[in-house]
Design a protein around this motif. Sequence first.
Motif, short mmCIF file in Angstrom:
data_model
loop_
_atom_site.label_atom_id
_atom_site.label_comp_id
_atom_site.label_asym_id
_atom_site.label_seq_id
_atom_site.Cartn_x
_atom_site.Cartn_y
_atom_site.Cartn_z
N TYR A 440 40.82 33.15 49.77
CA TYR A 440 39.53 33.48 48.11
C TYR A 440 38.73 34.74 48.73
O TYR A 440 38.10 35.72 48.52
N ALA A 443 41.68 38.01 49.16
CA ALA A 443 42.33 38.86 48.71
C ALA A 443 41.53 38.17 47.34
O ALA A 443 41.94 39.23 46.05
N VAL A 444 40.51 37.63 46.86
CA VAL A 444 40.13 37.04 45.87
C VAL A 444 38.83 38.00 45.93
O VAL A 444 38.48 38.77 44.11
N ARG A 447 37.73 42.10 44.86
CA ARG A 447 38.07 42.61 43.64
C ARG A 447 37.49 41.73 42.68
O ARG A 447 37.41 42.48 41.33
N VAL A 448 36.15 41.05 42.47
CA VAL A 448 35.66 40.38 41.48
C VAL A 448 34.31 41.60 41.65
O VAL A 448 33.14 41.49 43.23
N THR A 457 36.23 32.29 38.41
CA THR A 457 37.32 32.49 39.77
C THR A 457 37.69 31.36 40.62
O THR A 457 37.83 31.18 40.74
#
Length: 689
Positions: A440, A443-444, A447-448, A457
């Motif tokens: 998280y 990688a996640v 991009r949020v 997410t």
Amino acid sequence: MSATHPATSLPRSLFLFDSQKLLFSLSSFIAAAITLGISFEASLPRPWWALLTVYVTAQPMAGAFRPKILYRLGGILTGATVSILVVPNLQHAPELLVIVMAAWTGFCIYLAVLDRTPRAFLFQMAAFSSAVISFPYLDDPADVFTTTISRVEEMTVAIVSVSLIHGLLQPWSVTPVIHARAQAFLADAARWTRDALGRRHTPLEYEHRRKLAADVAELGMMAIHLPFDQRPASASQKMVLALQKQLATILPLASAAANRLDTLSALAPLEPALKQLVDDIRAWLARPEQMTYASGHLLAVRCRHLAEERNVPPTWSDLLIASLCIRSAEFIEAHVEGRRLAQQMGSVPVQSDERRGKRRREEFPLARDHGLALLAGLATGTAIILYCTVWILLAWPSGSATAAFAALITCSFATQDDPAPVLGRYLGATLITFPLAAFYLFAVLPRVDGALMMIVTLAPALLTIGYIQASPSLSARALPMFSCLIVALGFLDRFIADFATFINVGMAQVGGIIATIAVAKLFRSVNVRWTARRMLRSHWTEISQMAAPASRFRAAHWTGMAVDRLGQVAARMAVAEGDDALHAADGLADLRLGRNVIAIRRALPTLVTPAQAALHDVLDGVATLFQLRGRQGVLLPAPVSLLARIDRAIAAICADSLLLPTHPALLALVGMRCNLFPAALPARVSRDA
């Protein structure tokens, strides 16, 4: 074709979801989303702390959830107040500050372990809220006031949010849980009594009976939540406590009847009328649909009528039959009354007096052990001092976080005899969650954009762990998973993804858990047999004190405490070795004997002087025996001199031709003799002897 069945059943078990668990997880997630939104909007400095508080305080049952919220809020305010008062005044003496905070935390844990009600959450939250507020700022306490206010705001937002959302979306009541538990207890008690009266004792008989005692004690804990139920309850707290008292009497009465039946059967074959009565009672217990007031009343009348037909003066067999019949009648009446109260819980909602505060609220007494509570408090305080000592000596930059995590974990598991195994599972759940947190964070979340997308997410992870939290068998693993994920992500007012910080925070969490496990093994690995022996010694000491004629006693209060203590012993005996000497200490036999002591003391004024003197000798002998047991912590056999005293007292009462074999003092002496001297020869009790 048969080989396909296991393959086809596996997917069904994997994808079979519980709707209530899903609703609980969804409610917690909505509360988490609201909490994060408010935290970001209000620019609170540590939104992750508010998010973690949501899942720390969430409970699967609303009835038990709401009072804990109130106590937790009170605990947070108490811990914050202590931090503001202590830290600035001792900032120039860090060693003294650590000792004071450790002493405060240990004192709170002492109160939490001693209380054993939902009020314990107040002391528990006061302990680790002051720890997590104070320890990260021991080096620089100048901003402790601002920091404390921020922590209180974050935790309060979380607690209020989770309380409102759970109350709206899942307003489940504790009443159905109490009703189901009472019905299950009555069914188990009927099944066990039926087998015992059929003389089919199983190797797990003691464990089964102790489990019933634990269920009785748990009902009182559930009754505390009734005034907080959101829906109109069909059971008041007074009704549940009345039910609990009935269930508490079922245990000693049923075991006493089985004990008398075993003793009678060893002497001679049962007379036909008694054998038929026992068979009818067993048949009645086997059919729950027939356990009505009318059928139970008829059986109880038959029992009492058969007891009153005994000879005067009676023989030893007459006394045993009278005792069996009277105890069976009392058991049947208690069982019928218990079923009536349990069924009444499903009827029209009642307006309880507890809501109006017009009556003093009754409580089922709890057996509290100051020694065990003091041990837990001392262990917690010592552990915190060791954490801080290692942190200061190593000059570790993240040591304050380690001390805070260690204090939080130590306080969370302070009520357990040996928290090391649970902490090992806690560590395992933390380690397996680190890859998810790293995924998280790196990688996640880069991009949020925006709080709303971040919440979306996070939904898969939070909903999944929330579902695990709603599962009783897996809930202990949910908290470390939430803690690892949320703390590792480190939600601030802006996104920061730094690998070194991630590793450092992770090491702080793991280090805190490992340090907690090490301290638990050194200071808290109390053997369950030691704890059980301590409880039995307290039980024996109370019987000794109660047998002293000059001491005061309350029959219902003592019975409740004895049943509660028996339930606590049951939880520990479940993991004790099978050949342990503690299994020979039948807690129900002691419970029956204590009730016999109460019956004798109540009956003393109704007897003539010679009988009173004989009963005083019996009470003195019982007091001496249980005083020795309590001091030495060993199940010492009763001396032969006490048997002679009991026989003289039985003969003295039987010498009065006006007294029937069903006299309470006589029945108590018979029960005491059967409990203390099960292998003794029959007593010579007639006037011709």
